[in-house]
Design an enzyme around this catalytic site. Structure first.
Site: not given
Length: 664
Positions: A338, A354, A451
């Site tokens: 997004g 976000k 990540d």
């Protein structure tokens, strides 16, 4: 049986059947230069390794071959060039169980050479070779024989002078050679002379005369290592090693294998089964994704009820006004999950918003993770989640605003690189390490981020790093050794055991952190899968072996850095990126090494995904470059699954990034 259960059973049997040491450290991997063009070579290779597994179950030596054209007819005496021949030999001081474990490790590693028609791998406890011709009786080869010497010289605390050590090496090598030759076929011997330990092992197929000739050449080779504390001769028909530390077993093989014969057979068989099940699991995941999308939509509706009265709940209208109705001028970045906007709340506080659109199960998962997992976690090096809104046309996540945006913009954009001097880079590295250490064990929840990369590290006005984007994070129970899960993250930053087997532990974050450390110090992106670019990981490892680490430091620093600090940080980065999970330090240990003034940094072992010819100094035997094969495999994986940028929160640079791999 579910894939995760298969993986768990395989790992349990593989790593817990024995308390002794199978010596699976890789001494060398040599890949041939001839590449197969036969379409059925890889499945035939898998069959060959499986058949060899069955033979080695009850012995320390095995050979086998299969015919490429008729893989169901395995004739032992055929010498057709369309066959795959294989040989494996365990050192005779290993128990049968340790022999099987060593062979399993060799069998797992040697496919890195595919699609080469030949390969040889020397582990410190066993040997495995495959080729397109019947090579079993070869004992020496000018082209294939190799000698490796350790980088470190021996300490003379236990020796009066250099000659005493060299003499001890000579006697130990001579003694072990004579003992091995006397034992006949499959000659084996160990020796100890004045603190020098030696081991010799010949392959059973070369015979007594071949063993003698092979070890004579091997002995001359390791004597050439001089004052090095270890030397290995890796010959066509034998293996010889000396060391100033004891590395072999006194009592020979212990036949009490701690597990039934059936269990051993299952452990070896599952090595192949797990490899095949990776692909079957992808199909299974696709099926379950469709099935569970409906469930997640229902979960989201149920989740909305308690969130309305939660202190984490924001009204959609207030966030819409705070961002000037999501004006383009307020946009910080765009990512696969997004868009991210800066907003100003009625009280004057700046926030990052976000904006998510739920069109796949993946984003539903990320939303639940962001809100449920980290809403109550606070640390100076973690971006704080302030709340969310799920009442409007799209769901919103609200974070603290970090003005300096993401680390990758400062590292890889020329106009900003000069702002990161050495002191700031070291501060950033230590801060990230402290944040990860807190996630792994400093809070009530044990969390794996999954990540870690430069675009997910935000910098505040003082360049204090803050780890962001917890959409892929996983809660890790204290009583669990690992999680078996779908692979999610970014290619180049994912640890090998996680990328290949879906085996998730905190050490996956440690590996990603190590890659990031090398990027920060070198000022270069890690681009492991590019065929025309050497990654920082390859560069630093090569320079480390050449004792020239300072050449890897970002040239924009113009030598304005502390040499000892830079050397220590690079070595810590290599420690974190070691292929073997157990050798990587914990993040708590990393923090201690980074902040302690007098700690001794361990010697790192070779990272994964490494072509042999970039890790050997000039003059050594070169192997076939496997990077192109790995790159092709990585690209195929990337095309097979959803490629996306899961993190631009809350301050993406706005660029689309490649290499993101999501498998649920």
């Amino acid at each position: 049986m579910h894939f995760s259960a298969l993986t768990w059973l395989f790992l349990f049997l593989l790593f817990h059947v024995s308390h002794s040491d199978p010596r699976i450290s890789e001494a060398a991997l040599f890949c041939g230069t001839n590449i197969t063009k036969t379409s059925n070579y890889v499945p035939t290779f898998v069959r060959e390794m499986e058949n060899l597994s069955q033979v080695i179950t009850t012995t320390h030596f095995a050979t086998y071959h299969v015919n490429l054209s008729t893989t169901n007819n395995h004739t032992r005496n055929s010498s057709s060039s369309s066959s795959i021949y294989a040989l494996t030999q365990c050192h005779h001081d290993l128990s049968q169980t340790d022999c099987l474990l060593c062979y399993a490790a060799a069998r797992t590693t040697v496919p890195r050479c595919l699609p080469s028609l030949s390969a040889r791998i020397f582990l410190d406890g066993c040997f495995l070779r495959y080729d397109s011709y019947k090579f079993y009786k070869e004992y020496v080869s000018p082209a294939l024989d190799n000698v490796t010497c350790s980088k470190e010289n021996v300490s003379f605390a236990n020796y009066e002078n250099e000659n005493e050590f060299l003499t001890s090496v000579g006697y130990a090598v001579g003694n072990v050679t004579r003992r091995a030759v006397r034992t006949g076929s499959g000659g084996f011997g160990t020796a100890e002379v004045e603190g020098v330990y030696a081991l010799a092992q010949c392959w059973e197929s070369v015979g007594q005369d071949g063993c003698r000739r092979c070890l004579e050449k091997a002995g001359k080779g390791v004597r050439g290592c001089g004052l090095k504390r270890e030397g290995r001769s890796l010959n066509t028909g034998c293996y010889l090693r000396y060391s100033n530390k004891k590395f072999f077993n006194d009592d020979g093989p212990d036949e009490d294998s701690h597990v039934s014969g059936l269990g051993i057979t299952i452990a070896i068989s599952l090595a192949t089964a797990a490899f095949i099940m990776v692909f079957l699991f992808a199909a299974y995941a696709s099926y379950t994704r469709i099935k569970k999308m409906k469930e997640e939509r229902n979960n989201l509706a149920q989740f909305a009820i308690p969130m309305k009265n939660s202190c984490l709940s924001f009204k959609y209208e207030s966030l819409e006004k705070a961002t000037d109705y999501f004006s383009a001028s307020k946009k910080l970045g765009q990512g696969g999950a997004g868009s991210v906007y800066v907003g100003t709340l009625p009280n004057g506080k700046s926030v990052a918003v976000k904006r998510l659109i739920f069109n796949t199960r993946q984003w539903v998962d990320e939303f639940f993770n962001e809100v449920n997992l980290i809403s109550k976690i606070q640390h100076k090096n973690l971006v704080k989640l302030l709340g969310c809104s799920i009442e409007g046309p799209e769901s919103l996540l609200v974070y603290e605003y970090v003005p300096n945006k993401s680390l990758d913009q400062f590292l890889f954009e020329n106009n900003k690189t000069k702002l990161l001097n050495w002191e700031k880079r070291l501060k950033i590295i230590i801060g990230i390490a402290e944040g990860l250490a807190y996630l792994h064990g400093g809070s009530e929840k044990r969390i794996i981020h999954r990540d870690i990369k430069s675009s997910n590290i935000l910098l505040d006005e003082d360049f204090t790093p803050k780890i962001a984007d917890f959409g892929l994070a996983r809660n890790f129970a204290a009583d669990k050794s690992h999680l078996s899960t779908g692979v999610a993250g970014t290619l180049g930053y994912m640890a090998p055991e996680y990328l290949v087997r879906g085996q998730l532990t905190e050490k996956a974050d440690v590996y990603s952190f190590g890659v990031l450390v090398l990027e920060i110090v070198c000022g270069r992106r890690n681009n492991l899968y590019s065929q025309d670019h050497i990654s920082p990981l390859q560069t630093v490892w090569t320079l480390y072996r050449l004792n020239n680490l300072m050449e890897a430091v970002d040239s924009s620093l113009k030598e304005e850095f502390h040499v000892e600090e830079a050397n220590k940080v690079l070595q810590i980065g290599l420690l974190c990126t070691q292929a073997e999970v157990a050798l990587r330090p914990s993040m708590a240990q990393v923090v201690w090494m980074l902040t302690s003034k007098n700690c001794e940094i361990p010697i790192p072992h070779q990272p994964p995904f490494m072509s042999t010819n970039v890790t050997k100094p000039e003059g050594s035997t070169r192997s076939h470059n496997t990077n192109s094969f790995i790159a092709n495999a990585a690209r195929k994986m990337e095309l097979s699954y959803t490629s996306t940028e899961s993190s631009s929160m809350p301050s993406s640079d706005g660029h689309s990034k490649s290499g993101e791999l999501i498998r649920k």
